[in-house]
Scaffold this active site. Sequence first.
Site, PDB file in Angstrom:
ATOM      1  N   LYS A 198       0.854  -1.191   0.000  1.00 27.74           N
ATOM      2  CA  LYS A 198       0.000   0.000   0.000  1.00 27.74           C
ATOM      3  C   LYS A 198       0.888   1.238   0.000  1.00 27.74           C
ATOM      4  O   LYS A 198       1.759   1.384   0.858  1.00 27.74           O
ATOM      5  CB  LYS A 198      -0.821  -0.029   1.299  1.00 27.74           C
ATOM      6  CG  LYS A 198      -2.281   0.262   1.156  1.00 27.74           C
ATOM      7  CD  LYS A 198      -2.910   0.055   2.524  1.00 27.74           C
ATOM      8  CE  LYS A 198      -4.320   0.477   2.575  1.00 27.74           C
ATOM      9  NZ  LYS A 198      -4.842   0.403   3.938  1.00 27.74           N
TER      10      LYS A 198
HETATM   11  C1  E4P Z   1      -8.300   1.229   4.056  1.00 30.92           C
HETATM   12  O1  E4P Z   1      -7.517   0.446   3.569  1.00 30.92           O
HETATM   13  C2  E4P Z   1      -8.149   1.845   5.376  1.00 30.92           C
HETATM   14  O2  E4P Z   1      -7.489   0.918   6.211  1.00 30.92           O
HETATM   15  C3  E4P Z   1      -9.432   2.150   6.075  1.00 30.92           C
HETATM   16  O3  E4P Z   1     -10.568   1.763   5.349  1.00 30.92           O
HETATM   17  C4  E4P Z   1      -9.497   3.495   6.725  1.00 30.92           C
HETATM   18  O4  E4P Z   1     -10.729   3.657   7.357  1.00 30.92           O
HETATM   19  P1  E4P Z   1     -11.022   4.775   8.468  1.00 30.92           P
HETATM   20  O5  E4P Z   1     -11.372   6.043   7.787  1.00 30.92           O
HETATM   21  O6  E4P Z   1     -12.182   4.216   9.233  1.00 30.92           O
HETATM   22  O7  E4P Z   1      -9.774   4.882   9.297  1.00 30.92           O
END
Ligand code: E4P
Length: 219
Positions: A83
Amino acid sequence: MKFFVDTADVDEIRDLAATGLVDGVTTNPSLVAKEGRDFFEVLQQICAFVKGPVSAEVTALETDKMIAEGRRLAQIADNIVVKVPMTFDGLKACKTLTGEGTMVNVTLCFSANQALLAAKASATFVSPFVGRLDDIGQDGMELIGEIRMIFDQYDTFDTKILVASIRGPNQVKDAAMLGADVATIPPKVLRSLINHPLTDKGLKLFLDDWQKTGQSILK
Ligand code: E4P
Protein backbone atom coordinates in the site's frame (compact mmCIF):
# COMPACT_ATOMS: atom_id res chain seq x y z
CA MET A 1 -18.09 -7.63 -5.03
CA LYS A 2 -15.25 -8.99 -2.96
CA PHE A 3 -15.12 -8.52 0.82
CA PHE A 4 -11.84 -7.60 2.48
CA VAL A 5 -11.62 -7.18 6.25
CA ASP A 6 -10.20 -3.87 7.42
CA THR A 7 -8.25 -4.82 10.55
CA ALA A 8 -4.92 -6.13 11.87
CA ASP A 9 -6.65 -8.24 14.54
CA VAL A 10 -5.57 -11.78 13.58
CA ASP A 11 -8.10 -13.59 15.80
CA GLU A 12 -10.94 -11.51 14.40
CA ILE A 13 -9.84 -12.20 10.80
CA ARG A 14 -9.54 -15.94 11.54
CA ASP A 15 -13.05 -16.07 13.00
CA LEU A 16 -14.57 -14.17 10.07
CA ALA A 17 -12.61 -16.20 7.51
CA ALA A 18 -14.34 -19.35 8.81
CA THR A 19 -17.54 -18.09 7.14
CA GLY A 20 -15.84 -18.09 3.73
CA LEU A 21 -16.76 -14.41 3.37
CA VAL A 22 -13.23 -13.03 3.59
CA ASP A 23 -11.59 -12.52 0.18
CA GLY A 24 -8.71 -10.46 1.53
CA VAL A 25 -7.49 -8.10 4.25
CA THR A 26 -6.41 -4.47 4.48
CA THR A 27 -4.23 -3.04 7.22
CA ASN A 28 -2.84 0.44 7.78
CA PRO A 29 -0.37 1.90 10.29
CA SER A 30 -3.19 3.00 12.62
CA LEU A 31 -4.76 -0.48 12.65
CA VAL A 32 -1.35 -2.07 13.30
CA ALA A 33 -0.64 0.40 16.15
CA LYS A 34 -4.00 -0.49 17.71
CA GLU A 35 -2.94 -4.14 18.02
CA GLY A 36 0.43 -3.27 19.68
CA ARG A 37 2.11 -6.20 17.94
CA ASP A 38 5.06 -6.78 15.59
CA PHE A 39 4.00 -5.76 12.06
CA PHE A 40 5.81 -8.59 10.27
CA GLU A 41 4.56 -11.25 12.67
CA VAL A 42 0.97 -10.02 12.21
CA LEU A 43 1.27 -10.10 8.41
CA GLN A 44 2.87 -13.56 8.42
CA GLN A 45 0.05 -14.90 10.59
CA ILE A 46 -2.65 -13.38 8.37
CA CYS A 47 -1.05 -14.65 5.16
CA ALA A 48 -0.85 -18.15 6.62
CA PHE A 49 -4.62 -18.54 6.33
CA VAL A 50 -5.89 -15.73 4.07
CA LYS A 51 -4.95 -16.60 0.51
CA GLY A 52 -6.44 -13.46 -1.06
CA PRO A 53 -4.74 -10.04 -1.20
CA VAL A 54 -3.41 -8.69 2.13
CA SER A 55 -2.52 -5.00 2.09
CA ALA A 56 0.50 -3.78 4.07
CA GLU A 57 1.34 -0.08 4.01
CA VAL A 58 4.75 1.52 3.53
CA THR A 59 5.66 4.35 5.91
CA ALA A 60 8.39 6.10 3.90
CA LEU A 61 7.57 9.28 1.99
CA GLU A 62 10.27 9.21 -0.69
CA THR A 63 9.98 6.95 -3.75
CA ASP A 64 13.24 5.03 -3.24
CA LYS A 65 12.48 4.28 0.39
CA MET A 66 8.89 3.31 -0.45
CA ILE A 67 10.19 0.89 -3.07
CA ALA A 68 12.69 -0.60 -0.61
CA GLU A 69 9.98 -1.00 2.05
CA GLY A 70 7.58 -2.39 -0.54
CA ARG A 71 10.11 -4.99 -1.68
CA ARG A 72 10.70 -6.01 1.94
CA LEU A 73 6.94 -6.33 2.61
CA ALA A 74 6.40 -8.27 -0.63
CA GLN A 75 8.87 -10.91 0.59
CA ILE A 76 6.48 -11.88 3.39
CA ALA A 77 4.10 -13.77 1.09
CA ASP A 78 2.97 -13.89 -2.54
CA ASN A 79 -0.40 -12.37 -1.65
CA ILE A 80 0.98 -9.22 0.00
CA VAL A 81 -0.28 -6.01 -1.62
CA VAL A 82 2.00 -3.04 -1.00
CA LYS A 83 0.00 0.00 0.00
CA VAL A 84 1.42 3.37 -1.03
CA PRO A 85 -0.06 6.81 -0.40
CA MET A 86 -1.61 8.93 -3.15
CA THR A 87 1.37 11.23 -3.59
CA PHE A 88 3.72 11.97 -6.48
CA ASP A 89 6.35 9.74 -4.87
CA GLY A 90 3.74 7.10 -4.15
CA LEU A 91 2.67 6.97 -7.79
CA LYS A 92 6.29 6.55 -8.90
CA ALA A 93 6.76 3.74 -6.37
CA CYS A 94 3.50 2.19 -7.61
CA LYS A 95 4.75 2.15 -11.20
CA THR A 96 8.04 0.50 -10.21
CA LEU A 97 6.57 -2.08 -7.86
CA THR A 98 3.79 -3.16 -10.23
CA GLY A 99 6.45 -3.41 -12.96
CA GLU A 100 8.23 -5.93 -10.73
CA GLY A 101 5.07 -8.00 -10.44
CA THR A 102 4.08 -6.79 -6.96
CA MET A 103 0.43 -5.92 -6.31
CA VAL A 104 -0.01 -2.28 -5.24
CA ASN A 105 -2.88 -0.52 -3.48
CA VAL A 106 -2.85 3.28 -3.82
CA THR A 107 -4.46 4.51 -0.63
CA LEU A 108 -5.90 7.79 0.68
CA CYS A 109 -7.79 8.54 -2.55
CA PHE A 110 -10.37 11.32 -2.22
CA SER A 111 -11.08 12.39 -5.82
CA ALA A 112 -11.84 10.91 -9.22
CA ASN A 113 -8.71 12.50 -10.68
CA GLN A 114 -6.60 10.80 -8.00
CA ALA A 115 -8.20 7.46 -8.92
CA LEU A 116 -7.44 8.16 -12.59
CA LEU A 117 -3.78 8.73 -11.71
CA ALA A 118 -3.65 5.47 -9.75
CA ALA A 119 -5.07 3.60 -12.76
CA LYS A 120 -2.56 5.25 -15.10
CA ALA A 121 0.26 4.25 -12.70
CA SER A 122 -0.99 0.64 -13.08
CA ALA A 123 -2.16 0.23 -9.48
CA THR A 124 -3.78 -3.12 -8.70
CA PHE A 125 -6.22 -1.38 -6.35
CA VAL A 126 -7.18 2.20 -5.61
CA SER A 127 -8.75 2.94 -2.22
CA PRO A 128 -11.27 5.80 -2.12
CA PHE A 129 -12.09 6.59 1.54
CA VAL A 130 -15.86 7.10 1.58
CA GLY A 131 -16.35 7.52 5.34
CA ARG A 132 -13.75 10.25 5.68
CA LEU A 133 -15.38 12.16 2.80
CA ASP A 134 -18.79 11.83 4.49
CA ASP A 135 -17.15 13.06 7.73
CA ILE A 136 -16.34 16.40 6.08
CA GLY A 137 -19.78 16.77 4.50
CA GLN A 138 -18.94 15.38 1.05
CA ASP A 139 -20.56 12.36 -0.60
CA GLY A 140 -18.22 9.37 -0.51
CA MET A 141 -20.51 7.15 -2.57
CA GLU A 142 -20.82 9.78 -5.29
CA LEU A 143 -17.05 9.43 -5.72
CA ILE A 144 -17.38 5.64 -6.12
CA GLY A 145 -19.96 6.19 -8.89
CA GLU A 146 -17.66 8.66 -10.64
CA ILE A 147 -14.65 6.34 -10.50
CA ARG A 148 -16.74 3.37 -11.72
CA MET A 149 -17.96 5.44 -14.65
CA ILE A 150 -14.44 6.54 -15.59
CA PHE A 151 -12.85 3.10 -15.28
CA ASP A 152 -15.63 1.54 -17.36
CA GLN A 153 -14.79 3.85 -20.28
CA TYR A 154 -11.32 2.37 -20.76
CA ASP A 155 -10.47 -1.28 -21.44
CA THR A 156 -6.83 -0.53 -20.65
CA PHE A 157 -7.53 0.17 -16.95
CA ASP A 158 -7.26 -2.97 -14.80
CA THR A 159 -7.24 -1.13 -11.46
CA LYS A 160 -9.86 -2.39 -9.02
CA ILE A 161 -11.99 0.00 -6.99
CA LEU A 162 -11.50 -0.88 -3.32
CA VAL A 163 -14.06 1.05 -1.26
CA ALA A 164 -12.40 1.97 2.05
CA SER A 165 -13.26 3.83 5.23
CA ILE A 166 -16.64 2.10 5.50
CA ARG A 167 -18.62 3.05 8.60
CA GLY A 168 -21.88 1.13 8.26
CA PRO A 169 -23.87 -1.58 6.44
CA ASN A 170 -25.61 0.78 4.01
CA GLN A 171 -22.26 1.75 2.52
CA VAL A 172 -21.58 -1.92 1.75
CA LYS A 173 -24.90 -2.18 -0.11
CA ASP A 174 -24.32 1.11 -1.92
CA ALA A 175 -20.80 0.06 -2.98
CA ALA A 176 -22.20 -3.20 -4.39
CA MET A 177 -25.00 -1.38 -6.21
CA LEU A 178 -22.44 0.94 -7.82
CA GLY A 179 -20.37 -1.99 -9.03
CA ALA A 180 -17.33 -1.48 -6.80
CA ASP A 181 -14.87 -4.37 -7.12
CA VAL A 182 -14.07 -4.65 -3.42
CA ALA A 183 -15.31 -3.27 -0.10
CA THR A 184 -12.91 -3.37 2.81
CA ILE A 185 -15.11 -3.69 5.85
CA PRO A 186 -14.38 -3.29 9.58
CA PRO A 187 -15.20 -6.54 11.46
CA LYS A 188 -18.04 -4.93 13.42
CA VAL A 189 -19.74 -3.74 10.20
CA LEU A 190 -19.21 -7.12 8.50
CA ARG A 191 -20.90 -8.88 11.42
CA SER A 192 -23.74 -6.34 11.38
CA LEU A 193 -24.62 -7.33 7.78
CA ILE A 194 -25.97 -10.62 9.17
CA ASN A 195 -28.48 -9.01 11.49
CA HIS A 196 -32.15 -8.39 10.89
CA PRO A 197 -34.80 -8.22 13.66
CA LEU A 198 -37.22 -10.34 11.60
CA THR A 199 -34.57 -13.08 11.32
CA ASP A 200 -34.26 -13.14 15.14
CA LYS A 201 -38.03 -13.05 15.60
CA GLY A 202 -38.64 -15.76 13.01
CA LEU A 203 -35.99 -18.02 14.48
CA LYS A 204 -37.47 -17.69 17.96
CA LEU A 205 -40.93 -18.55 16.63
CA PHE A 206 -39.64 -21.64 14.80
CA LEU A 207 -37.76 -22.88 17.87
CA ASP A 208 -40.73 -22.27 20.20
CA ASP A 209 -42.95 -24.33 17.85
CA TRP A 210 -40.32 -27.05 17.53
CA GLN A 211 -40.15 -27.30 21.32
CA LYS A 212 -43.87 -28.13 21.33
CA THR A 213 -43.29 -31.21 19.12
CA GLY A 214 -41.11 -32.77 21.85
CA GLN A 215 -38.76 -34.08 19.16
CA SER A 216 -34.99 -33.76 18.70
CA ILE A 217 -33.01 -34.16 15.49
CA LEU A 218 -30.01 -35.76 17.17
CA LYS A 219 -31.02 -38.84 19.19
C1 E4P B 1 -8.30 1.23 4.06
O1 E4P B 1 -7.52 0.45 3.57
C2 E4P B 1 -8.15 1.84 5.38
O2 E4P B 1 -7.49 0.92 6.21
C3 E4P B 1 -9.43 2.15 6.07
O3 E4P B 1 -10.57 1.76 5.35
C4 E4P B 1 -9.50 3.50 6.73
O4 E4P B 1 -10.73 3.66 7.36
P1 E4P B 1 -11.02 4.77 8.47
O5 E4P B 1 -11.37 6.04 7.79
O6 E4P B 1 -12.18 4.22 9.23
O7 E4P B 1 -9.77 4.88 9.30
